[in-house]
Design a protein around this motif. Structure first.
Motif, PDB file in Angstrom:
ATOM      1  N   GLN A  77       0.865  -1.178   0.000  1.00 10.40           N
ATOM      2  CA  GLN A  77       0.000   0.000   0.000  1.00 10.40           C
ATOM      3  C   GLN A  77       0.895   1.219   0.000  1.00 10.40           C
ATOM      4  O   GLN A  77       1.773   1.371   0.856  1.00 10.40           O
ATOM      5  CB  GLN A  77      -0.920   0.003   1.215  1.00 10.40           C
ATOM      6  CG  GLN A  77      -1.872   1.188   1.251  1.00 10.40           C
ATOM      7  CD  GLN A  77      -2.770   1.188   2.483  1.00 10.40           C
ATOM      8  OE1 GLN A  77      -2.753   0.245   3.258  1.00 10.40           O
ATOM      9  NE2 GLN A  77      -3.533   2.260   2.664  1.00 10.40           N
ATOM     10  N   GLN A  78       0.686   2.094  -0.986  1.00 11.41           N
ATOM     11  CA  GLN A  78       1.540   3.254  -1.157  1.00 11.41           C
ATOM     12  C   GLN A  78       0.729   4.543  -1.055  1.00 11.41           C
ATOM     13  O   GLN A  78      -0.492   4.522  -0.865  1.00 11.41           O
ATOM     14  CB  GLN A  78       2.262   3.162  -2.513  1.00 11.41           C
ATOM     15  CG  GLN A  78       3.160   1.931  -2.621  1.00 11.41           C
ATOM     16  CD  GLN A  78       3.712   1.736  -4.015  1.00 11.41           C
ATOM     17  OE1 GLN A  78       2.979   1.532  -4.966  1.00 11.41           O
ATOM     18  NE2 GLN A  78       5.044   1.782  -4.121  1.00 11.41           N
ATOM     19  N   GLN A  79       1.441   5.659  -1.213  1.00  9.26           N
ATOM     20  CA  GLN A  79       0.789   6.969  -1.154  1.00  9.26           C
ATOM     21  C   GLN A  79      -0.209   7.134  -2.308  1.00  9.26           C
ATOM     22  O   GLN A  79      -0.145   6.441  -3.314  1.00  9.26           O
ATOM     23  CB  GLN A  79       1.845   8.079  -1.223  1.00  9.26           C
ATOM     24  CG  GLN A  79       2.771   8.130  -0.011  1.00  9.26           C
ATOM     25  CD  GLN A  79       2.118   8.762   1.211  1.00  9.26           C
ATOM     26  OE1 GLN A  79       1.201   9.568   1.097  1.00  9.26           O
ATOM     27  NE2 GLN A  79       2.579   8.398   2.393  1.00  9.26           N
ATOM     28  N   ARG A  80      -1.152   8.048  -2.156  1.00  7.60           N
ATOM     29  CA  ARG A  80      -2.152   8.404  -3.171  1.00  7.60           C
ATOM     30  C   ARG A  80      -3.025   7.203  -3.552  1.00  7.60           C
ATOM     31  O   ARG A  80      -3.353   6.991  -4.715  1.00  7.60           O
ATOM     32  CB  ARG A  80      -1.480   9.007  -4.408  1.00  7.60           C
ATOM     33  CG  ARG A  80      -0.756  10.328  -4.115  1.00  7.60           C
ATOM     34  CD  ARG A  80      -0.124  10.896  -5.369  1.00  7.60           C
ATOM     35  NE  ARG A  80       0.932  10.033  -5.869  1.00  7.60           N
ATOM     36  CZ  ARG A  80       2.186  10.066  -5.429  1.00  7.60           C
ATOM     37  NH1 ARG A  80       2.533  10.934  -4.461  1.00  7.60           N
ATOM     38  NH2 ARG A  80       3.077   9.267  -5.933  1.00  7.60           N
ATOM     39  N   ASP A  81      -3.370   6.397  -2.562  1.00 11.06           N
ATOM     40  CA  ASP A  81      -4.286   5.269  -2.752  1.00 11.06           C
ATOM     41  C   ASP A  81      -3.815   4.266  -3.811  1.00 11.06           C
ATOM     42  O   ASP A  81      -4.616   3.662  -4.528  1.00 11.06           O
ATOM     43  CB  ASP A  81      -5.688   5.769  -3.125  1.00 11.06           C
ATOM     44  CG  ASP A  81      -6.323   6.587  -2.010  1.00 11.06           C
ATOM     45  OD1 ASP A  81      -6.065   6.263  -0.836  1.00 11.06           O
ATOM     46  OD2 ASP A  81      -7.060   7.544  -2.316  1.00 11.06           O
ATOM     47  N   VAL A  82      -2.494   4.098  -3.913  1.00  9.37           N
ATOM     48  CA  VAL A  82      -1.933   3.124  -4.850  1.00  9.37           C
ATOM     49  C   VAL A  82      -1.681   1.816  -4.109  1.00  9.37           C
ATOM     50  O   VAL A  82      -1.095   1.799  -3.019  1.00  9.37           O
ATOM     51  CB  VAL A  82      -0.615   3.638  -5.467  1.00  9.37           C
ATOM     52  CG1 VAL A  82       0.009   2.571  -6.368  1.00  9.37           C
ATOM     53  CG2 VAL A  82      -0.868   4.920  -6.256  1.00  9.37           C
ATOM     54  N   THR A  83      -2.140   0.705  -4.692  1.00 11.15           N
ATOM     55  CA  THR A  83      -1.860  -0.627  -4.151  1.00 11.15           C
ATOM     56  C   THR A  83      -1.238  -1.480  -5.241  1.00 11.15           C
ATOM     57  O   THR A  83      -1.542  -1.301  -6.435  1.00 11.15           O
ATOM     58  CB  THR A  83      -3.134  -1.302  -3.615  1.00 11.15           C
ATOM     59  OG1 THR A  83      -4.064  -1.476  -4.686  1.00 11.15           O
ATOM     60  CG2 THR A  83      -3.770  -0.474  -2.510  1.00 11.15           C
ATOM     61  N   THR A 113      -3.211  -0.913  -8.826  1.00 13.89           N
ATOM     62  CA  THR A 113      -4.440  -0.130  -8.927  1.00 13.89           C
ATOM     63  C   THR A 113      -4.251   1.219  -8.245  1.00 13.89           C
ATOM     64  O   THR A 113      -3.488   1.344  -7.284  1.00 13.89           O
ATOM     65  CB  THR A 113      -5.621  -0.866  -8.261  1.00 13.89           C
ATOM     66  OG1 THR A 113      -5.343  -1.046  -6.859  1.00 13.89           O
ATOM     67  CG2 THR A 113      -5.851  -2.231  -8.898  1.00 13.89           C
ATOM     68  N   ASN A 114      -4.945   2.213  -8.769  1.00 11.29           N
ATOM     69  CA  ASN A 114      -5.036   3.514  -8.123  1.00 11.29           C
ATOM     70  C   ASN A 114      -6.435   4.056  -8.350  1.00 11.29           C
ATOM     71  O   ASN A 114      -7.321   3.347  -8.846  1.00 11.29           O
ATOM     72  CB  ASN A 114      -3.949   4.472  -8.632  1.00 11.29           C
ATOM     73  CG  ASN A 114      -3.992   4.649 -10.139  1.00 11.29           C
ATOM     74  OD1 ASN A 114      -5.058   4.630 -10.756  1.00 11.29           O
ATOM     75  ND2 ASN A 114      -2.814   4.828 -10.742  1.00 11.29           N
ATOM     76  N   SER A 115      -6.654   5.292  -7.997  1.00  8.13           N
ATOM     77  CA  SER A 115      -8.003   5.849  -8.097  1.00  8.13           C
ATOM     78  C   SER A 115      -8.476   5.996  -9.542  1.00  8.13           C
ATOM     79  O   SER A 115      -9.671   6.099  -9.798  1.00  8.13           O
ATOM     80  CB  SER A 115      -8.047   7.215  -7.406  1.00  8.13           C
ATOM     81  OG  SER A 115      -7.076   8.092  -7.968  1.00  8.13           O
ATOM     82  N   THR A 118      -6.454   0.511 -13.392  1.00  8.09           N
ATOM     83  CA  THR A 118      -5.844  -0.739 -12.944  1.00  8.09           C
ATOM     84  C   THR A 118      -5.003  -1.299 -14.073  1.00  8.09           C
ATOM     85  O   THR A 118      -5.420  -1.292 -15.239  1.00  8.09           O
ATOM     86  CB  THR A 118      -6.918  -1.757 -12.540  1.00  8.09           C
ATOM     87  OG1 THR A 118      -7.676  -1.240 -11.441  1.00  8.09           O
ATOM     88  CG2 THR A 118      -6.288  -3.083 -12.126  1.00  8.09           C
TER      89      THR A 118
END
Length: 285
Positions: A77-83, A113-115, A118
């Motif tokens: 899990q990373q910054q700016r809702d990145v997984t 994936t991010n906001s 994908t």
């Protein structure tokens, strides 16, 4: 010459002693005694130390060049809702006198994936070449060079830059139950397709201890970025355990977290994963 019930009783006694003391069982005979079985040879790279600990700590040991395959999965899990879900297959092949040379390759598949979107596909393949420079009973040192190639099928999964990563490391084994692995990497872009180049120094130190039938470890991994003059620090805690039935298989779950704000911004918020390693049964441990 024993007669009557004494002969089967003596056979039973010898068999019992062999089972208790782990000795080869022999039946009484008037002929010459059978020659004792020769012990299996010990790998010259790891003499007189815990072979299981060496095998279980191989993931962080640049000097351990026994051939093996490892399947790696981790979730970040990373910054700016990145997984990101990474599925990586790494193969290591040791060769040469005393297995002092080795080649390795890592092939990653990534689901990110991010906001906004994908992406799933092949990441950047990482070949590595290295060898041991010095071998002794309690200390080994070696060097390697790794490349990150622009093979990603999607720009979101990598492919921004080709990286060269020279490394030097050592392994110290003060006791049969304790081990220190350290490797010092220098990551530098040699070709940039887009974005910023990479220029960082990465020291990585792992303390391993074997207790309760497994190898527990704590790993400190950091990235000093020269462009920003900052150090991103992370820590990983986990354990490795060899399968009781299949001695070639090692299971290694772990959890990682940042130690400072820069590590949280550039690396991850949290990472959990598991390695499953399989070692060749044809090579001595």
């Amino acid at each position: 010459m024993m007669k009557g019930p004494l002969k089967p009783l003596s056979i039973l006694l010898v068999t019992f002693c062999a089972a208790v003391f782990d000795l080869p069982a022999q039946t009484p005979s008037s002929g010459p005694p059978a020659s004792a079985a020769q012990p299996a040879p010990t790998s010259p790279a790891i003499p007189n130390v815990s072979a299981e600990m060496q095998q279980e700590a191989a993931r962080s040991d640049v000097t351990y060049l026994r051939s093996y395959l490892v399947y790696r999965y981790d979730y970040k899990q990373q910054q700016r809702d990145v997984t990101a879900n990474r599925f990586r297959l790494r193969g290591v092949y040791g060769f040469g006198p005393q297995k002092r040379l080795g080649v390795a390759v890592t092939v990653p598949f990534i689901l990110q994936t991010n906001s906004a979107q994908t992406a799933f596909g092949l990441g950047d393949i990482e070949p590595q070449f290295g060898g041991n420079l010095y071998l002794s009973r309690r200390f080994r040192t070696g060097a390697a060079v790794e490349f990150t190639l622009q093979t990603a099928t999607n720009s979101q999964l990598g492919g921004n830059t080709t990286i060269i990563k020279p490394a030097w490391g050592f392994t110290a084994v003060p006791t049969d139950r304790n081990e220190l692995n350290c490797v010092f990497n220098y990551n530098r872009s040699i070709h940039v397709s887009r974005g910023a180049k990479i220029d960082e120094f990465e020291p990585d130190c792992t303390i391993n201890t074997r207790r309760f039938g497994a190898t527990e470890y704590v790993e400190w991994d950091s990235y000093y970025q020269f462009a920003q003059n900052q150090l991103a620090q992370t820590m990983q805690i986990g354990f490795s355990r060899t399968s009781r039935r299949e001695k070639q298989c090692v299971l290694s779950p772990y959890v990682s977290f940042p130690l400072n704000q820069f590590g949280r911004q550039t690396q991850f918020i949290v990472k959990v994963g598991m390695d499953i390693s399989w070692f060749s049964s044809t090579e001595p441990r």
